[in-house]
Design a protein around this motif. Structure first.
Motif, PDB file in Angstrom:
ATOM      1  N   PRO A 110       0.827  -1.218   0.000  1.00 34.89           N
ATOM      2  CA  PRO A 110       0.000   0.000   0.000  1.00 34.89           C
ATOM      3  C   PRO A 110       0.860   1.265   0.000  1.00 34.89           C
ATOM      4  CG  PRO A 110      -0.021  -1.014   2.182  1.00 34.89           C
ATOM      5  CD  PRO A 110       0.685  -1.967   1.273  1.00 34.89           C
ATOM      6  N   MET A 111       0.937   1.936  -1.125  1.00 30.83           N
ATOM      7  CA  MET A 111       1.700   3.173  -1.263  1.00 30.83           C
ATOM      8  C   MET A 111       0.739   4.357  -1.148  1.00 30.83           C
ATOM      9  SD  MET A 111       4.728   1.945  -1.650  1.00 30.83           S
ATOM     10  CE  MET A 111       5.740   3.312  -2.218  1.00 30.83           C
ATOM     11  N   LEU A 112       1.055   5.284  -0.245  1.00 27.63           N
ATOM     12  CA  LEU A 112       0.169   6.411   0.004  1.00 27.63           C
ATOM     13  C   LEU A 112       0.014   7.271  -1.253  1.00 27.63           C
ATOM     14  CD1 LEU A 112       1.312   7.566   3.559  1.00 27.63           C
ATOM     15  CD2 LEU A 112      -0.737   6.269   2.965  1.00 27.63           C
ATOM     16  N   PHE A 113      -1.212   7.766  -1.474  1.00 24.22           N
ATOM     17  CA  PHE A 113      -1.468   8.636  -2.612  1.00 24.22           C
ATOM     18  C   PHE A 113      -0.714   9.952  -2.431  1.00 24.22           C
ATOM     19  CE2 PHE A 113      -4.554   5.629  -3.743  1.00 24.22           C
ATOM     20  CZ  PHE A 113      -5.054   5.933  -5.004  1.00 24.22           C
ATOM     21  N   GLY A 114      -0.089  10.414  -3.498  1.00 23.50           N
ATOM     22  CA  GLY A 114       0.626  11.683  -3.500  1.00 23.50           C
ATOM     23  C   GLY A 114       0.760  12.188  -4.916  1.00 23.50           C
ATOM     24  N   CYS A 124      -3.078   1.505  -8.835  1.00 23.80           N
ATOM     25  CA  CYS A 124      -4.011   0.492  -9.330  1.00 23.80           C
ATOM     26  C   CYS A 124      -4.394  -0.459  -8.210  1.00 23.80           C
ATOM     27  CB  CYS A 124      -3.404  -0.275 -10.506  1.00 23.80           C
ATOM     28  SG  CYS A 124      -1.895  -1.163 -10.100  1.00 23.80           S
ATOM     29  N   GLY A 125      -5.400  -1.270  -8.478  1.00 25.67           N
ATOM     30  CA  GLY A 125      -5.873  -2.230  -7.483  1.00 25.67           C
ATOM     31  C   GLY A 125      -6.783  -1.590  -6.469  1.00 25.67           C
ATOM     32  N   ARG A 126      -7.139  -2.364  -5.478  1.00 29.17           N
ATOM     33  CA  ARG A 126      -8.092  -1.904  -4.465  1.00 29.17           C
ATOM     34  C   ARG A 126      -7.500  -0.746  -3.665  1.00 29.17           C
ATOM     35  NH1 ARG A 126     -12.726  -3.951  -2.375  1.00 29.17           N
ATOM     36  NH2 ARG A 126     -12.448  -5.719  -3.784  1.00 29.17           N
ATOM     37  N   GLU A 127      -8.270   0.293  -3.537  1.00 29.83           N
ATOM     38  CA  GLU A 127      -7.839   1.458  -2.766  1.00 29.83           C
ATOM     39  C   GLU A 127      -8.116   1.219  -1.286  1.00 29.83           C
ATOM     40  OE1 GLU A 127      -9.503   5.915  -2.351  1.00 29.83           O
ATOM     41  OE2 GLU A 127      -8.775   5.428  -4.374  1.00 29.83           O
ATOM     42  N   GLU A 128      -7.068   1.287  -0.493  1.00 35.59           N
ATOM     43  CA  GLU A 128      -7.185   1.081   0.948  1.00 35.59           C
ATOM     44  C   GLU A 128      -7.255   2.443   1.649  1.00 35.59           C
ATOM     45  OE1 GLU A 128      -7.353  -1.858   2.401  1.00 35.59           O
ATOM     46  OE2 GLU A 128      -6.516  -3.288   0.953  1.00 35.59           O
ATOM     47  N   LEU A 129      -8.007   2.501   2.731  1.00 35.54           N
ATOM     48  CA  LEU A 129      -8.078   3.694   3.558  1.00 35.54           C
ATOM     49  C   LEU A 129      -7.478   3.362   4.918  1.00 35.54           C
ATOM     50  CD1 LEU A 129     -11.686   4.976   2.738  1.00 35.54           C
ATOM     51  CD2 LEU A 129      -9.525   5.931   1.929  1.00 35.54           C
ATOM     52  N   SER A 130      -6.436   4.088   5.299  1.00 38.36           N
ATOM     53  CA  SER A 130      -5.750   3.784   6.553  1.00 38.36           C
ATOM     54  C   SER A 130      -5.722   5.007   7.457  1.00 38.36           C
ATOM     55  CB  SER A 130      -4.319   3.305   6.283  1.00 38.36           C
ATOM     56  OG  SER A 130      -3.583   4.324   5.619  1.00 38.36           O
ATOM     57  N   THR A 131      -5.565   4.750   8.731  1.00 35.72           N
ATOM     58  CA  THR A 131      -5.486   5.823   9.709  1.00 35.72           C
ATOM     59  C   THR A 131      -4.628   5.351  10.877  1.00 35.72           C
ATOM     60  OG1 THR A 131      -6.788   7.359  11.054  1.00 35.72           O
ATOM     61  CG2 THR A 131      -7.560   5.092  10.956  1.00 35.72           C
ATOM     62  N   GLN A 132      -4.344   6.226  11.800  1.00 33.44           N
ATOM     63  CA  GLN A 132      -3.654   5.862  13.034  1.00 33.44           C
ATOM     64  C   GLN A 132      -4.684   5.823  14.156  1.00 33.44           C
ATOM     65  OE1 GLN A 132      -0.750   8.987  13.134  1.00 33.44           O
ATOM     66  NE2 GLN A 132       0.643   7.939  11.765  1.00 33.44           N
ATOM     67  N   VAL A 133      -4.512   4.850  15.051  1.00 37.52           N
ATOM     68  CA  VAL A 133      -5.516   4.634  16.093  1.00 37.52           C
ATOM     69  C   VAL A 133      -4.860   4.538  17.459  1.00 37.52           C
ATOM     70  CG1 VAL A 133      -7.115   3.447  14.531  1.00 37.52           C
ATOM     71  CG2 VAL A 133      -5.430   2.117  15.825  1.00 37.52           C
ATOM     72  N   LEU A 227     -10.696   4.254  18.382  1.00 34.54           N
ATOM     73  CA  LEU A 227     -10.497   5.706  18.416  1.00 34.54           C
ATOM     74  C   LEU A 227      -9.411   6.120  17.427  1.00 34.54           C
ATOM     75  CD1 LEU A 227     -11.082   8.489  19.530  1.00 34.54           C
ATOM     76  CD2 LEU A 227      -9.485   8.026  21.410  1.00 34.54           C
ATOM     77  N   LYS A 228      -9.803   6.852  16.397  1.00 32.50           N
ATOM     78  CA  LYS A 228      -8.860   7.321  15.374  1.00 32.50           C
ATOM     79  C   LYS A 228      -8.203   8.614  15.842  1.00 32.50           C
ATOM     80  CE  LYS A 228     -11.708   5.317  11.720  1.00 32.50           C
ATOM     81  NZ  LYS A 228     -12.570   4.621  12.700  1.00 32.50           N
ATOM     82  N   ILE A 229      -6.887   8.726  15.609  1.00 28.96           N
ATOM     83  CA  ILE A 229      -6.168   9.927  16.031  1.00 28.96           C
ATOM     84  C   ILE A 229      -5.594  10.688  14.836  1.00 28.96           C
ATOM     85  CG2 ILE A 229      -5.605   8.954  18.292  1.00 28.96           C
ATOM     86  CD1 ILE A 229      -2.776   8.396  17.241  1.00 28.96           C
ATOM     87  N   SER A 230      -5.943  10.261  13.616  1.00 30.41           N
ATOM     88  CA  SER A 230      -5.476  10.965  12.412  1.00 30.41           C
ATOM     89  C   SER A 230      -6.539  10.867  11.330  1.00 30.41           C
ATOM     90  CB  SER A 230      -4.167  10.359  11.908  1.00 30.41           C
ATOM     91  OG  SER A 230      -4.397   9.080  11.337  1.00 30.41           O
ATOM     92  N   PHE A 231      -6.371  11.659  10.282  1.00 33.29           N
ATOM     93  CA  PHE A 231      -7.257  11.571   9.133  1.00 33.29           C
ATOM     94  C   PHE A 231      -6.943  10.303   8.343  1.00 33.29           C
ATOM     95  CE2 PHE A 231      -6.901  16.218   9.827  1.00 33.29           C
ATOM     96  CZ  PHE A 231      -8.245  16.483  10.079  1.00 33.29           C
ATOM     97  N   ARG A 232      -7.916   9.849   7.573  1.00 31.38           N
ATOM     98  CA  ARG A 232      -7.699   8.671   6.726  1.00 31.38           C
ATOM     99  C   ARG A 232      -6.826   9.037   5.536  1.00 31.38           C
ATOM    100  NH1 ARG A 232     -10.432   4.095   7.549  1.00 31.38           N
ATOM    101  NH2 ARG A 232     -12.187   4.090   8.990  1.00 31.38           N
ATOM    102  N   GLN A 233      -5.984   8.105   5.129  1.00 31.12           N
ATOM    103  CA  GLN A 233      -5.133   8.291   3.961  1.00 31.12           C
ATOM    104  C   GLN A 233      -5.382   7.170   2.965  1.00 31.12           C
ATOM    105  OE1 GLN A 233      -1.340   8.605   6.310  1.00 31.12           O
ATOM    106  NE2 GLN A 233      -1.030  10.441   5.077  1.00 31.12           N
ATOM    107  N   ARG A 234      -5.334   7.506   1.671  1.00 30.55           N
ATOM    108  CA  ARG A 234      -5.580   6.532   0.612  1.00 30.55           C
ATOM    109  C   ARG A 234      -4.264   5.906   0.171  1.00 30.55           C
ATOM    110  NH1 ARG A 234      -7.344  10.391  -3.647  1.00 30.55           N
ATOM    111  NH2 ARG A 234      -7.821   8.585  -4.954  1.00 30.55           N
TER     112      ARG A 234
END
Length: 467
Positions: A110-114, A124-133, A227-234
């Protein structure tokens, strides 16, 4: 005089020849290599994917390749009739270099969108949404935090260098201060260790990316990670700009029925199925019998040269003597035999439900590993290292022994020597070391495995002295 003229004419001719060749070379169009896109990969019959060692992307468990990202790209390759070649990088920057230089066809990580990466590559492929918790205890009498403002006045322990540390520092500034952030710098303490310490009550809170937290939630039921402590990243996989057909093929597979099944199956395996070790309290010895299979343990322990009660202790650790047990990783039967191991031993998987077959297979694997460590002359140390190999895979034990030797420890002694480096093989500094060949290992499991099997063996001996 005539000789001088001849020399001058020869030099002049050489000059014009050099000038003519240089001009032709400049005017000749540069031949560009044709891009190796999906049709070429299909014709070649293989695809090369690059990823990182980690508990969620790729690792070797009992010497069989596993990992969420690995199994997803393997499923894609299989669905398209391609052989999969895996390459491992030390970090994300190296992943990008491998893709750019043509060493890999796809980054299965999973490479962060930039914007910068988007200009150079194709996501490409499935877009994952990640955050810090926040990782917090889920125990009676302990109130769950439900808002980041409640972090004020709380002690949060974070691994040094982890992105969560920077996020908590920024959050602390946003809230006007008050969060007590403790940076853990010990090299033998990993993020997974801090999560375990929250589970056991040794520390009150830690923080992690949600993917690692979700994985560890399958080991520790008594933690909360909501409990999420950051915004979601793609994030998603990457391919080169000149391979749009490969990107299209991955997207079509991922959005189709086969890709959707792969996603659900792999998500369940890694982020939902419980990996909690079976309750390992000392089993009751009834009428002098350890298990219904004592005669089989005695029979097969002879070929191994072990006390049959030690072999029985391994079996209890693996399955609680349940011959139909299948672990989340696919280990089967009383002795927890992996599918690849069964294949190497030429044993059909369905036969592993036969206790005699499975115990014989387990004893054979232990004998092979013991023979692979035969330079260790101390019997007890040989048993400990063989048990570690049975749990983790002998390659990881070889790695830990090489690390022990490199750092001035004894590679033939388990406690405080090889065992310490089994634990450290979860850290990039160590599993990326030049002496390591088998990468990441969740070494705490192996460390505990050796201790618990031997502890139960001592208990069995005490309870069966009359036999």
């Amino acid at each position: 005089m005539q000789q001088i003229k001849s020399i001058l004419l020869l030099l002049l001719a050489s000059f014009f020849l050099f000038f003519f060749c240089t001009c032709c070379a400049r005017q000749a169009p540069q031949r560009e290599e044709a891009p190796v896109d999906f049709p070429q990969l299909k014709e070649k019959g293989e695809i090369t994917a690059a990823t990182l060692y980690s508990s969620t992307s790729y690792f070797l468990y009992r010497m069989e390749p596993m990992g969420y990202e690995y199994e997803r790209i393997y499923d894609f390759a299989k669905a398209n009739g391609l052989k999969l070649n895996m390459k491992l990088a030390e970090n994300r920057l190296r992943l990008l270099e491998m893709l750019q230089d043509g060493e890999a066809d796809v980054i299965a990580y999973p490479m962060l969108f930039g914007q910068e990466l988007k200009q150079q590559f194709i996501y490409c492929g499935r877009e994952e949404l990640s955050t810090q918790v926040l990782v917090q205890p889920l125990r009676q009498g302990v109130r769950l935090l439900t808002d980041v403002t409640e972090l004020i006045g709380k002690d949060i322990y974070v691994k040094a260098g982890n992105p969560c540390y920077d996020r908590l520092r920024n959050l602390d500034k946003e809230l006007g201060g008050g969060i007590r952030i403790h940076e853990v710098e010990e090299e033998d303490t990993a993020v997974e260790d801090l999560i375990e310490k929250v589970s056991t009550g040794e520390i009150p809170y830690t923080a992690s990316d949600d993917r690692l937290a979700r994985l560890n939630k399958t080991y520790y039921w008594n933690i909360d990670i909501s409990l999420k402590i950051s915004f979601r990243q793609r994030s998603s996989w990457l391919v080169r700009k000149n391979t749009p057909l490969l990107a299209q093929a991955i997207n079509e597979w991922d959005s189709g029925r086969v890709g959707e099944f792969s996603y659900k199956a792999r998500t369940k395996r890694y982020f939902e199925l419980s990996k909690k070790v079976l309750e390992l309290s000392m089993p009751e010895i009834k009428q002098g019998h350890i298990s219904p299979y004592d005669s089989l343990f005695k029979k097969h322990a002879r070929s191994l040269g072990w006390d049959w009660r030690l072999l029985a202790s391994v079996a209890y650790q693996e399955s609680h003597f349940k011959n139909t047990e299948i672990s989340w990783a696919g280990a089967q039967g009383i002795m927890g035999i992996m599918p690849g191991t069964a294949q190497n031993l030429k044993i059909p998987l369905q036969e592993l439900t036969d206790p005699d077959v499975c115990i014989r297979a387990g004893a054979e694997v232990l004998r092979i590993f013991s023979r692979g460590l035969s330079e260790i002359k101390d019997t007890i140390e040989l048993i400990k290292l063989t048990l570690a190999a049975y749990n983790a895979g002998i390659g990881h034990v070889y790695d830990a022994r090489r690390l022990a030797g490199k750092y001035g420890r004894d590679p033939s002694v388990w406690d405080n020597n090889v065992a310490e480096f089994i634990l450290l093989k979860r850290e990039p500094e160590f599993y990326n070391d030049s002496v390591c060949r088998y990468g990441y290992l969740r070494g705490r499991e192996t460390y505990n495995y050796v201790r618990e099997v031997l502890g139960r063996y001592e208990y069995y001996k005490q309870q069966t002295t009359h036999l």
